[in-house]
Motif scaffolding. Structure first.
Motif, PDB file in Angstrom:
ATOM      1  N   ASP A  52       0.854  -1.189   0.000  1.00 55.94           N
ATOM      2  CA  ASP A  52       0.000   0.000   0.000  1.00 55.94           C
ATOM      3  C   ASP A  52       0.893   1.244   0.000  1.00 55.94           C
ATOM      4  O   ASP A  52       1.601   1.522   0.969  1.00 55.94           O
ATOM      5  CB  ASP A  52      -0.903  -0.009   1.236  1.00 55.94           C
ATOM      6  CG  ASP A  52      -1.977   1.056   1.180  1.00 55.94           C
ATOM      7  OD1 ASP A  52      -1.671   2.204   0.792  1.00 55.94           O
ATOM      8  OD2 ASP A  52      -3.131   0.763   1.542  1.00 55.94           O
ATOM      9  N   ARG A  53       0.831   1.999  -1.092  1.00 55.56           N
ATOM     10  CA  ARG A  53       1.710   3.161  -1.219  1.00 55.56           C
ATOM     11  C   ARG A  53       1.408   4.221  -0.169  1.00 55.56           C
ATOM     12  O   ARG A  53       2.311   4.862   0.370  1.00 55.56           O
ATOM     13  CB  ARG A  53       1.580   3.753  -2.618  1.00 55.56           C
ATOM     14  CG  ARG A  53       2.491   4.948  -2.866  1.00 55.56           C
ATOM     15  CD  ARG A  53       2.420   5.395  -4.312  1.00 55.56           C
ATOM     16  NE  ARG A  53       2.855   4.340  -5.210  1.00 55.56           N
ATOM     17  CZ  ARG A  53       2.879   4.478  -6.546  1.00 55.56           C
ATOM     18  NH1 ARG A  53       2.485   5.603  -7.106  1.00 55.56           N
ATOM     19  NH2 ARG A  53       3.309   3.476  -7.302  1.00 55.56           N
ATOM     20  N   GLY A  54       0.109   4.418   0.127  1.00 55.02           N
ATOM     21  CA  GLY A  54      -0.256   5.415   1.126  1.00 55.02           C
ATOM     22  C   GLY A  54       0.291   5.085   2.503  1.00 55.02           C
ATOM     23  O   GLY A  54       0.809   5.965   3.206  1.00 55.02           O
ATOM     24  N   MET A  56       2.886   3.117   3.189  1.00 52.76           N
ATOM     25  CA  MET A  56       4.344   3.196   3.176  1.00 52.76           C
ATOM     26  C   MET A  56       4.816   4.654   3.200  1.00 52.76           C
ATOM     27  O   MET A  56       5.825   4.980   3.827  1.00 52.76           O
ATOM     28  CB  MET A  56       4.907   2.480   1.954  1.00 52.76           C
ATOM     29  CG  MET A  56       4.701   0.968   1.970  1.00 52.76           C
ATOM     30  SD  MET A  56       5.503   0.141   3.379  1.00 52.76           S
ATOM     31  CE  MET A  56       4.092  -0.101   4.490  1.00 52.76           C
ATOM     32  N   THR A  57       4.067   5.536   2.524  1.00 56.28           N
ATOM     33  CA  THR A  57       4.406   6.957   2.585  1.00 56.28           C
ATOM     34  C   THR A  57       4.227   7.492   3.998  1.00 56.28           C
ATOM     35  O   THR A  57       5.068   8.241   4.505  1.00 56.28           O
ATOM     36  CB  THR A  57       3.533   7.756   1.606  1.00 56.28           C
ATOM     37  OG1 THR A  57       3.742   7.261   0.276  1.00 56.28           O
ATOM     38  CG2 THR A  57       3.868   9.234   1.652  1.00 56.28           C
ATOM     39  N   ALA A  58       3.108   7.102   4.646  1.00 55.65           N
ATOM     40  CA  ALA A  58       2.867   7.531   6.027  1.00 55.65           C
ATOM     41  C   ALA A  58       3.934   6.971   6.962  1.00 55.65           C
ATOM     42  O   ALA A  58       4.377   7.655   7.896  1.00 55.65           O
ATOM     43  CB  ALA A  58       1.478   7.087   6.481  1.00 55.65           C
ATOM     44  N   GLY A  60       7.066   6.303   6.132  1.00 56.47           N
ATOM     45  CA  GLY A  60       8.258   7.113   5.915  1.00 56.47           C
ATOM     46  C   GLY A  60       8.146   8.485   6.562  1.00 56.47           C
ATOM     47  O   GLY A  60       9.122   9.001   7.122  1.00 56.47           O
ATOM     48  N   ASN A  61       6.938   9.080   6.496  1.00 57.74           N
ATOM     49  CA  ASN A  61       6.724  10.377   7.146  1.00 57.74           C
ATOM     50  C   ASN A  61       6.937  10.277   8.652  1.00 57.74           C
ATOM     51  O   ASN A  61       7.566  11.152   9.263  1.00 57.74           O
ATOM     52  CB  ASN A  61       5.317  10.886   6.854  1.00 57.74           C
ATOM     53  CG  ASN A  61       5.118  11.257   5.397  1.00 57.74           C
ATOM     54  OD1 ASN A  61       6.078  11.497   4.667  1.00 57.74           O
ATOM     55  ND2 ASN A  61       3.872  11.292   4.961  1.00 57.74           N
ATOM     56  N   THR A 206      -1.194  18.259  10.634  1.00 59.85           N
ATOM     57  CA  THR A 206      -0.947  17.766   9.284  1.00 59.85           C
ATOM     58  C   THR A 206      -2.218  17.928   8.453  1.00 59.85           C
ATOM     59  O   THR A 206      -3.321  18.034   8.988  1.00 59.85           O
ATOM     60  CB  THR A 206      -0.529  16.289   9.278  1.00 59.85           C
ATOM     61  OG1 THR A 206      -1.509  15.506   9.980  1.00 59.85           O
ATOM     62  CG2 THR A 206       0.823  16.106   9.923  1.00 59.85           C
ATOM     63  N   ASP A 209       0.030  15.354   3.853  1.00 58.37           N
ATOM     64  CA  ASP A 209       1.107  14.432   4.221  1.00 58.37           C
ATOM     65  C   ASP A 209       0.955  14.073   5.688  1.00 58.37           C
ATOM     66  O   ASP A 209       1.224  14.895   6.572  1.00 58.37           O
ATOM     67  CB  ASP A 209       2.474  15.081   3.975  1.00 58.37           C
ATOM     68  CG  ASP A 209       2.705  15.377   2.507  1.00 58.37           C
ATOM     69  OD1 ASP A 209       2.233  14.589   1.678  1.00 58.37           O
ATOM     70  OD2 ASP A 209       3.347  16.406   2.208  1.00 58.37           O
ATOM     71  N   THR A 211       1.191  11.257   9.142  1.00 58.82           N
ATOM     72  CA  THR A 211       2.026  10.236   9.768  1.00 58.82           C
ATOM     73  C   THR A 211       1.245   8.933   9.878  1.00 58.82           C
ATOM     74  O   THR A 211       0.041   8.881   9.614  1.00 58.82           O
ATOM     75  CB  THR A 211       2.490  10.694  11.150  1.00 58.82           C
ATOM     76  OG1 THR A 211       1.342  10.940  11.974  1.00 58.82           O
ATOM     77  CG2 THR A 211       3.333  11.962  11.056  1.00 58.82           C
ATOM     78  N   GLU A 215      -2.847   7.920   9.567  1.00 61.42           N
ATOM     79  CA  GLU A 215      -3.290   7.043   8.478  1.00 61.42           C
ATOM     80  C   GLU A 215      -4.050   5.840   9.023  1.00 61.42           C
ATOM     81  O   GLU A 215      -5.067   5.421   8.446  1.00 61.42           O
ATOM     82  CB  GLU A 215      -2.078   6.582   7.674  1.00 61.42           C
ATOM     83  CG  GLU A 215      -2.404   5.732   6.461  1.00 61.42           C
ATOM     84  CD  GLU A 215      -3.108   6.505   5.360  1.00 61.42           C
ATOM     85  OE1 GLU A 215      -3.754   5.862   4.506  1.00 61.42           O
ATOM     86  OE2 GLU A 215      -3.020   7.753   5.353  1.00 61.42           O
TER      87      GLU A 215
END
Length: 254
Positions: A52-54, A56-58, A60-61, A206, A209, A211, A215
């Motif tokens: 899930d890209r969302g 994984m982005t969260a 990383g954030n 936020t 973007d 965290t 999410e």
């Protein structure tokens, strides 16, 4: 009495870790809902969240905010502790109390205060704003740990370094910081743990973007899922690794 002691320990550990065990068990089931009965072993939910890209982005954030904010809080807390421990200033007790005071304030109050301040300054909600909020809540912790670890033997070593011609920056970098390495590591790891799991300030500061805790909250709004259990299991694993590293650091210092 020994049996009662073992029984007490078993009940205490069961009370603490039973929710975690349930979380992990139902993250490994094949069914679509994390509820009994167990419907077969599967790792597909872990594969789903890792793809899930969302999420994984969260993730990383969260890692970026936790690392940067904890580093800033550690530097500021160490410098403040060193200054107040080594230099006698008028009102130094009051200064220490003011620095530690945010630890007694609710995260909700701090988050609302920062949100109001940022709105007046024209600062938009972002990961940078969240990082500033996490510095505010973690700086008192770093200060308290560093200040408590400073003793007379370190003071003598610093005085000796100055007598040998070392500048103040060299004393801090080559003498003070290495002698306080276990305390600095403990302060940093605890700050990362608190920042990693923090939700209220991250939710308020936020927008797009977000965290990982924010999410996860968004996912829970659509109902329970083994995917959320899988995320919780990974977060628990990361937190446990931090605690183990911290315990190893304390043992090494002893």
């Amino acid at each position: 009495m020994r049996r009662l002691g073992y029984l007490y320990l078993a009940l205490a550990y069961g009370f603490i870790f039973l929710p975690v065990v349930v979380l992990v068990v139902f993250s490994l089931q094949d069914g679509r809902l994390p509820v009994p009965p167990f419907q077969g072993f599967s790792l597909r939910w872990y594969g789903k969240i890792l793809s899930d890209r969302g999420l994984m982005t969260a993730l990383g954030n969260s890692a970026a905010v936790a690392g940067v904010s904890s580093g800033v809080a550690l530097v500021l807390g160490f410098l403040a502790a060193h200054g107040l421990a080594r230099v006698r200033l008028p009102g130094s007790v009051l200064m220490r109390g003011v620095l530690i005071a945010p630890m007694t304030v609710s995260y909700l109050i701090i988050g609302l205060g920062l949100l109001t301040l940022f709105n007046q300054m024209g600062v938009k909600p972002s990961l940078w704003a969240t990082g500033i909020g996490h510095v505010v809540i973690n700086l008192p912790l770093c200060f308290a740990i560093c200040f408590a670890a400073m003793g007379d033997h370190q003071k003598s070593a610093e005085r000796a370094a100055r007598d040998l011609g070392a500048s103040e920056m060299r004393v801090l970098w080559h003498v003070s910081a290495p002698m306080l390495a276990p305390a600095l590591g403990a302060a940093f790891f605890l700050s990362v743990t608190f920042s990693w799991d923090e939700f209220i300030i991250a939710f308020l500061l936020t927008r797009f973007d977000v965290t990982l805790p924010v999410e996860i909250w968004s996912m829970l709004r659509s109902g329970l899922s083994p995917a959320t259990n899988a995320i919780g299991s990974l977060v628990f694993l990361a937190s446990a690794l931090v605690v183990i590293a911290l315990e190893a650091l304390f043992r090494r210092s002893k």
